[in-house]
Design a protein around this motif. Sequence first.
Motif, PDB file in Angstrom:
ATOM      1  N   PHE A 189       0.832  -1.200   0.000  1.00 18.71           N
ATOM      2  CA  PHE A 189       0.000   0.000   0.000  1.00 18.71           C
ATOM      3  C   PHE A 189       0.872   1.258   0.000  1.00 18.71           C
TER       4      PHE A 189
ATOM      5  N   THR B 276      -6.222   4.832   8.436  1.00 18.44           N
ATOM      6  CA  THR B 276      -5.973   4.064   7.223  1.00 18.44           C
ATOM      7  C   THR B 276      -5.059   2.880   7.506  1.00 18.44           C
TER       8      THR B 276
ATOM      9  N   LEU C  60      -5.898  -1.239   7.127  1.00 13.64           N
ATOM     10  CA  LEU C  60      -5.214  -2.055   6.131  1.00 13.64           C
ATOM     11  C   LEU C  60      -4.112  -2.959   6.697  1.00 13.64           C
TER      12      LEU C  60
ATOM     13  N   THR D 283      -3.538   4.177  -2.098  1.00 17.07           N
ATOM     14  CA  THR D 283      -4.723   4.288  -1.236  1.00 17.07           C
ATOM     15  C   THR D 283      -5.253   5.710  -1.104  1.00 17.07           C
TER      16      THR D 283
ATOM     17  N   ASN E  13      -4.775   7.493   1.224  1.00 16.36           N
ATOM     18  CA  ASN E  13      -5.135   7.556   2.652  1.00 16.36           C
ATOM     19  C   ASN E  13      -6.639   7.401   2.872  1.00 16.36           C
TER      20      ASN E  13
ATOM     21  N   PRO F 135      -8.938   4.109   3.005  1.00 16.89           N
ATOM     22  CA  PRO F 135      -8.698   2.671   2.960  1.00 16.89           C
ATOM     23  C   PRO F 135      -9.878   1.795   2.559  1.00 16.89           C
TER      24      PRO F 135
ATOM     25  N   THR G  28      -9.967   0.144  -1.027  1.00 15.21           N
ATOM     26  CA  THR G  28      -8.831  -0.771  -1.138  1.00 15.21           C
ATOM     27  C   THR G  28      -9.076  -2.034  -0.331  1.00 15.21           C
ATOM     28  N   ARG G  29      -9.568  -1.865   0.891  1.00 17.80           N
ATOM     29  CA  ARG G  29      -9.877  -3.032   1.743  1.00 17.80           C
ATOM     30  C   ARG G  29     -10.917  -3.929   1.085  1.00 17.80           C
TER      31      ARG G  29
END
Length: 288
Positions: free
Chosen positions: A8, A25, A29, A262, A264, A266, A269-270
Amino acid sequence: MTTPAISFEFFPPQTLEASFRLWDTVQVLAPLDPRFVSVTYGAGGTTRDLTREAVATLHKSSGLPVAAHLTCVNATREETLGIARDFAACGVTDIVALRGDPPKGSEGFVPHPDGFASSIELIEALKEAEDFNIRVGAYPDVHPEAADAQADVAYLKRKFDAGADEALTQFFFEADTFFRFRDACEKAGIDAPVTPGILPIENWKGAVRFAKQCGTHIPSWVVDAFETAERDNREDLLATAICTELCSKLLDGGVDKLHFYTLNRPELTRDVCHALGVTPNVDLKNVA
């Protein structure tokens, strides 16, 4: 589909509120067990001190492997290598070595009179200074300053020849863009890892700005899809679907590592990582 190794990218906070967002964040992650996280450098070296502070704090408090971005902009060779030595002193030996973007408002990159003129010079000096693990940038779409796609590949090979260990690509929208680039790299004799950079689209207008700045091609179908999604207030659903499908195609094509930008933020992305089978690594001794 193979579960990928992931990493990341974060950017350093410039306000107290942004500091909390970065930490939130990381908390979201970190359980996904990234192989490393990186912290960026602002255009023109504007976040040099903030990057140094964020890298040291993350390394000390998160337990994650941290890679620090380092650029050639607005600094002498000694200043740049001094920052690298500071990273090494606090235990950070992973560097993302970049030429760097020029300061906002300037017409282009101009080396400091006593500084590094290119990322290749920086890589060579870092290899001589410490036993750094060095990552570099790569461009599946033609870099705005490159003559053509072949020039990008040739320059990447020079980075590896100078001592780079891995390349992280700029983001792109279609898997075939990366596959063509990967094939060109192999044809040029590059056998080091080239990891796709993935941008989950948290903000469509922002993604369009980023794409224009770095020369990333936006397919018309992506534009049409987001225009429709904005009308229906379904941007997050579309972004998750598009990003997950892109990553799935990359994995089906033999990719085993993904690097997520990301911003910042998250959540998306998660969600994409979960869809790819990357699940939280829970320490059972902490479970009641």
